[in-house]
Design a protein around this motif. Structure first.
Motif, PDB file in Angstrom:
ATOM      1  N   ALA A   1       0.800  -1.045   0.018  1.00  0.00           N
ATOM      2  CA  ALA A   1      -0.149  -0.094  -0.139  1.00  0.00           C
ATOM      3  C   ALA A   1       0.874   1.234   0.023  1.00  0.00           C
ATOM      4  CB  ALA A   1      -0.838  -0.121   1.143  1.00  0.00           C
ATOM      5  N   ILE A   2       0.318   2.356  -0.783  1.00  0.00           N
ATOM      6  CA  ILE A   2       0.966   3.503  -0.397  1.00  0.00           C
ATOM      7  C   ILE A   2       0.133   4.476   0.334  1.00  0.00           C
ATOM      8  CG2 ILE A   2       1.638   5.726  -1.918  1.00  0.00           C
ATOM      9  CD1 ILE A   2       3.516   3.285  -2.440  1.00  0.00           C
ATOM     10  N   LEU A   3       0.403   5.197   1.361  1.00  0.00           N
ATOM     11  CA  LEU A   3      -0.280   5.985   1.904  1.00  0.00           C
ATOM     12  C   LEU A   3       0.153   7.765   1.358  1.00  0.00           C
ATOM     13  CD1 LEU A   3       0.328   3.741   4.121  1.00  0.00           C
ATOM     14  CD2 LEU A   3      -0.971   5.234   5.648  1.00  0.00           C
ATOM     15  N   ALA A   4      -1.032   7.995   1.068  1.00  0.00           N
ATOM     16  CA  ALA A   4      -0.636   9.642   0.365  1.00  0.00           C
ATOM     17  C   ALA A   4      -1.239  10.706   1.254  1.00  0.00           C
ATOM     18  CB  ALA A   4      -1.255   9.466  -1.217  1.00  0.00           C
ATOM     19  N   LYS A   5      -0.951  12.064   1.012  1.00  0.00           N
ATOM     20  CA  LYS A   5      -1.553  13.084   1.709  1.00  0.00           C
ATOM     21  C   LYS A   5      -2.020  13.976   0.592  1.00  0.00           C
ATOM     22  CE  LYS A   5      -0.917  16.683   5.199  1.00  0.00           C
ATOM     23  NZ  LYS A   5       0.229  16.950   6.287  1.00  0.00           N
ATOM     24  N   ALA A   6      -3.234  14.356   0.337  1.00  0.00           N
ATOM     25  CA  ALA A   6      -3.720  15.556  -0.398  1.00  0.00           C
ATOM     26  C   ALA A   6      -3.383  16.772   0.121  1.00  0.00           C
ATOM     27  CB  ALA A   6      -5.191  14.949  -0.852  1.00  0.00           C
ATOM     28  N   ARG A   7      -3.658  17.762  -0.549  1.00  0.00           N
ATOM     29  CA  ARG A   7      -3.188  19.085   0.015  1.00  0.00           C
ATOM     30  C   ARG A   7      -4.187  19.578   0.965  1.00  0.00           C
ATOM     31  NH1 ARG A   7      -0.614  23.081  -4.833  1.00  0.00           N
ATOM     32  NH2 ARG A   7       1.114  21.326  -5.253  1.00  0.00           N
TER      33      ARG A   7
END
Length: 229
Positions: A221-227
């Motif tokens: 999994a990739i954990l990503a952060k939106a603005r």
């Protein structure tokens, strides 16, 4: 550098280059606002990332692309794509190149420790890859793209010079600091992103990958952060 003297280097603390050895603290599940499932997740949609996005979508994979820049401000850097034996180069009258000669030159310039299989991949497929990446425009749509040192004669970059040999085959795209025209490198990349999206790829702009989850030594999994968090 210190602004009072160009010869004085700032004594700022050097970053800890071994920090990658320590896993970051896990992100709490309560912070996860939305989840997506995909066969392939691509982090960064520059030239190679966008090519991978489109190739994965064309193969039938469910693919997601993450790009930290916003869609509105998305831009690429560089304007030259070096390759040989593309239909584009043939249309400009550039002489064909023997892939084996370029392979030998490439391995010699690298001092021989480079992976020869990768160099062979490049010399055999770079032309077809260029035609594939530019096919949203076709050969006729690349009229504003220059071929470096062609057709103008330039002894400096012609044939054998010293111990090295040179071939013409660098496509130079228009861009704001060069000459006007289309497609610019950014337009070319965006066209390929659009083509991938037409095939079902999801693209998340303004989204930064911050952590990788692994299981059994493989990323899961990739954990990503939106603005917006």
């Amino acid at each position: 550098p210190n602004t009072s003297s160009p010869w004085v280097v700032s004594r700022r603390r050097k970053p800890d280059m071994s920090s990658w050895r320590t896993p970051p603290p896990p992100i709490p599940q309560s912070d996860i606002q939305e989840e997506f499932t995909a066969d392939v997740v691509i982090v960064g949609l520059g030239y190679s990332g966008t090519a991978a996005l489109r190739a994965a979508a064309e193969s039938g994979a469910q693919v997601i692309g993450l790009e930290a820049m916003s869609e509105r401000s998305f831009t690429t850097f560089g304007r030259d794509i070096g390759h040989i034996n593309s239909n584009f180069l043939k249309s400009r009258g550039v002489p064909p190149v023997d892939p084996l000669e370029l392979f030998n030159e490439g391995t010699a310039r690298a001092g021989n420790p480079a992976n020869p299989a990768l160099i062979m991949q490049y010399v055999k497929h770079s032309g077809a890859a260029f035609d594939w990446f530019t096919d949203p425009y076709g050969v006729d749509g690349l009229k504003d793209v220059h071929v470096a040192f062609w057709p103008d004669a330039s002894p400096k970059f012609d044939g054998v010079i010293g111990a090295h040999r040179f071939w013409r085959g660098t496509a130079q795209f228009p861009e704001p600091r060069g000459w006007k025209g289309h497609p610019t490198p950014t337009e070319l990349v965006r066209a390929n992103q659009n083509k991938a999206e037409e095939l079902g790829a999801q693209v998340h702009f303004g989204t930064e990958a911050v952590q990788i989850e692994c299981s059994g030594g493989r990323p899961t999994a990739i954990l990503a952060k939106a603005r917006d968090g």
